[in-house]
Design an enzyme around this catalytic site. Structure first.
Site, PDB file in Angstrom:
ATOM      1  N   CYS A   1       0.847  -1.197   0.000  1.00 23.38           N
ATOM      2  CA  CYS A   1       0.000   0.000   0.000  1.00 23.38           C
ATOM      3  C   CYS A   1       0.879   1.243   0.000  1.00 23.38           C
ATOM      4  O   CYS A   1       1.609   1.498   0.966  1.00 23.38           O
ATOM      5  CB  CYS A   1      -0.924   0.007   1.216  1.00 23.38           C
ATOM      6  SG  CYS A   1      -1.915   1.516   1.348  1.00 23.38           S
TER       7      CYS A   1
ATOM      8  N   CYS B   1      -1.548   6.968   5.728  1.00 21.15           N
ATOM      9  CA  CYS B   1      -2.694   6.271   6.322  1.00 21.15           C
ATOM     10  C   CYS B   1      -2.185   5.133   7.184  1.00 21.15           C
ATOM     11  O   CYS B   1      -1.308   4.375   6.770  1.00 21.15           O
ATOM     12  CB  CYS B   1      -3.620   5.739   5.226  1.00 21.15           C
ATOM     13  SG  CYS B   1      -5.045   4.822   5.881  1.00 21.15           S
TER      14      CYS B   1
ATOM     15  N   CYS C   1      -4.703   0.310   8.438  1.00 24.87           N
ATOM     16  CA  CYS C   1      -4.345  -1.119   8.433  1.00 24.87           C
ATOM     17  C   CYS C   1      -3.065  -1.312   9.247  1.00 24.87           C
ATOM     18  O   CYS C   1      -1.963  -1.396   8.694  1.00 24.87           O
ATOM     19  CB  CYS C   1      -4.162  -1.618   7.006  1.00 24.87           C
ATOM     20  SG  CYS C   1      -5.661  -1.576   6.014  1.00 24.87           S
TER      21      CYS C   1
ATOM     22  N   GLN D   1     -22.643  -6.583   5.773  1.00 20.85           N
ATOM     23  CA  GLN D   1     -21.229  -6.904   5.948  1.00 20.85           C
ATOM     24  C   GLN D   1     -20.397  -6.327   4.806  1.00 20.85           C
ATOM     25  O   GLN D   1     -20.815  -6.333   3.653  1.00 20.85           O
ATOM     26  CB  GLN D   1     -21.029  -8.424   6.011  1.00 20.85           C
ATOM     27  CG  GLN D   1     -21.663  -9.091   7.221  1.00 20.85           C
ATOM     28  CD  GLN D   1     -20.881  -8.863   8.512  1.00 20.85           C
ATOM     29  OE1 GLN D   1     -19.931  -8.087   8.561  1.00 20.85           O
ATOM     30  NE2 GLN D   1     -21.291  -9.534   9.569  1.00 20.85           N
TER      31      GLN D   1
ATOM     32  N   PHE E   1     -31.196  -9.483  16.386  1.00 18.49           N
ATOM     33  CA  PHE E   1     -30.279  -8.517  15.762  1.00 18.49           C
ATOM     34  C   PHE E   1     -30.013  -8.985  14.324  1.00 18.49           C
ATOM     35  O   PHE E   1     -28.878  -9.081  13.878  1.00 18.49           O
ATOM     36  CB  PHE E   1     -28.958  -8.414  16.536  1.00 18.49           C
ATOM     37  CG  PHE E   1     -29.111  -8.238  18.027  1.00 18.49           C
ATOM     38  CD1 PHE E   1     -29.273  -6.976  18.588  1.00 18.49           C
ATOM     39  CD2 PHE E   1     -29.084  -9.336  18.882  1.00 18.49           C
ATOM     40  CE1 PHE E   1     -29.402  -6.813  19.963  1.00 18.49           C
ATOM     41  CE2 PHE E   1     -29.218  -9.188  20.253  1.00 18.49           C
ATOM     42  CZ  PHE E   1     -29.379  -7.929  20.800  1.00 18.49           C
TER      43      PHE E   1
ATOM     44  N   ASN F   1     -26.739 -11.980  16.811  1.00 18.91           N
ATOM     45  CA  ASN F   1     -25.663 -11.331  16.049  1.00 18.91           C
ATOM     46  C   ASN F   1     -25.640  -9.854  16.446  1.00 18.91           C
ATOM     47  O   ASN F   1     -25.980  -8.978  15.653  1.00 18.91           O
ATOM     48  CB  ASN F   1     -25.920 -11.502  14.543  1.00 18.91           C
ATOM     49  CG  ASN F   1     -24.847 -10.849  13.699  1.00 18.91           C
ATOM     50  OD1 ASN F   1     -23.691 -10.785  14.085  1.00 18.91           O
ATOM     51  ND2 ASN F   1     -25.234 -10.340  12.540  1.00 18.91           N
TER      52      ASN F   1
ATOM     53  N   CYS G   1     -18.852  -9.621  16.523  1.00 14.88           N
ATOM     54  CA  CYS G   1     -17.783  -8.818  15.922  1.00 14.88           C
ATOM     55  C   CYS G   1     -16.877  -8.253  17.008  1.00 14.88           C
ATOM     56  O   CYS G   1     -15.991  -7.457  16.740  1.00 14.88           O
ATOM     57  CB  CYS G   1     -18.374  -7.690  15.070  1.00 14.88           C
ATOM     58  SG  CYS G   1     -19.441  -6.566  15.996  1.00 14.88           S
TER      59      CYS G   1
END
EC number: 2.1.1.189
Length: 375
Positions: free
Chosen positions: A3, A11, A14, A212, A241, A307, A334
């Site tokens: 990247c 940035c 990540c 998602q 959910f 979820n 998550c």
């Protein structure tokens, strides 16, 4: 993943980008095992991963700069703008859209919102792509409807440049806060939902419904939940959910009774549309608070699938499930920290199976699917 933005120090989203994917998976698995160290786990399934770049189906771009020189990307903490159109997480199909949007913003006279001065109109560009047909949904997040007529007038040019734009909307977000969207959504196209398809299950994406962002891994997550449910003696389940119904629509069979609950009406509209297409008449989707719905019921089905958002399902729902004791709970999370906290509040259950899904490569985040069985 290579990247240029990361290499140039522009940035740092990540944070794990320098680690090979196998190392990232090992670190995430170790984190999950540490969080569940107090619970015996019968089976650890192999982690699931997908492509390491070009996997995102959605871009959330802060609009900055000027009408003549628009930047699409993010703001650093000091307010400095950064253009992220070359972010390698986006598929190649996003590049021509970003390229056409910059002159379109000038044509429509959509002044980028200046956070420091609290002036301007265009705050965000939100772009979503369907993997099934390449159709796209584009949302302009504006401070007010002042520029709406100008935007409508310029729209034919954009359609000519980008025929893949199937759904275009304006969202009005009037407050000076880092909130992505407001309540008002104005449709500029006849089509109001984007068609998607995972594992031969039709899904719909509407502007204000969660979906998602990693389709390759999400489709495997839903397929895994379906496979787990098919192995269980279940005739009735709840999908709490439920979002646009991804889990429930995968897990349901024609003779199964299923109730899906989600607080967002837009998402429920998507779920109902999918159920109708599949001809599943025993599925019922309702726009309600999941905890309030569940705790008001005098009996539970054999299986409750949850979820929840990052905060988890919380103590009231845990207490209810502990008392009512459905035979099976499938927990899709998550945030494994809050999942582990919730499992602690479900002392009558054992963990039969756990599987990690690497939905967010190059970061510490991941999704996890857990099967809990009543002891």
């Amino acid at each position: 993943m290579q990247c240029a933005l990361y290499d140039a120090g522009r940035c740092r989203s990540c944070q794990w980008i320098t680690q090979p994917i196998p190392e990232q998976l090992s670190a995430k698995t170790a984190d999950l095992k540490n969080l569940l160290a107090d619970f015996p786990v019968e089976e650890w399934c192999a982690p699931v991963s997908g492509p390491e770049q070009g996997f995102r189906n959605k871009a959330k771009m802060v609009v900055s700069g000027s009408v003549e020189k628009t930047l699409l990307g993010m703001l650093h903490r000091d307010g400095t703008p950064e253009d992220l159109c070359d972010c390698p997480l986006y598929p190649a199909s996003f590049a021509p859209v970003f390229a056409a949007l910059k002159p379109f913003i000038a044509r429509a006279g959509l002044t980028p919102y200046n956070v420091a001065r609290k002036r301007g109109e265009l705050k965000y560009i939100l772009l979503t792509e369907s993997q099934s047909d390449g159709g796209m949904m584009l949302r302009f997040v504006l401070r007010s409807d002042t520029k709406l007529a100008q935007l409508r007038k310029a729209l034919p040019w954009l359609h000519e440049q980008l025929p893949q734009l199937k759904v275009i909307t304006v969202n009005i977000q009037p407050v000076h806060m880092a909130i992505m969207e407001g309540e008002t959504e104005i449709y500029l196209t006849e089509q109001q939902a984007l068609a998607e398809r995972f594992n031969d299950v039709p899904l719909w994406i509407r502007p204000q419904s969660f979906f998602q962002t990693n389709p390759a891994v999400a489709s495997q997550l839903y397929a895994t939940a379906r496979d787990w449910v098919r192995q269980l003696p279940v005739k009735h389940m709840w999908d709490l959910f439920c979002g646009v119904g991804g889990f429930g629509l995968h897990c349901a069979t024609p003779d199964m009774q299923l109730t899906g609950i989600e607080i967002a009406p837009e998402a429920i509209a998507c779920a109902k549309q999918s159920a109708a297409e599949l001809g599943l008449t025993r599925l019922q989707f309702q726009a309600l608070d999941s905890t309030q719905f569940a705790t008001a019921q005098g009996e539970v089905p054999e299986l409750v699938l949850v979820n929840p958002p990052r905060r988890g399902i919380g103590k009231p729902l845990c207490d209810y499930l502990s008392t009512m004791a459905p035979r099976f709970i499938i927990y899709s999370s998550c945030n494994a920290q809050t999942m582990a906290k919730d499992i602690r509040e479900l002392p009558g259950y054992r963990i039969e199976r756990v599987q990690l899904f690497d939905m967010f490569p190059h970061t510490a985040h991941y999704e996890v699917l857990t099967l809990l069985v009543k002891q």
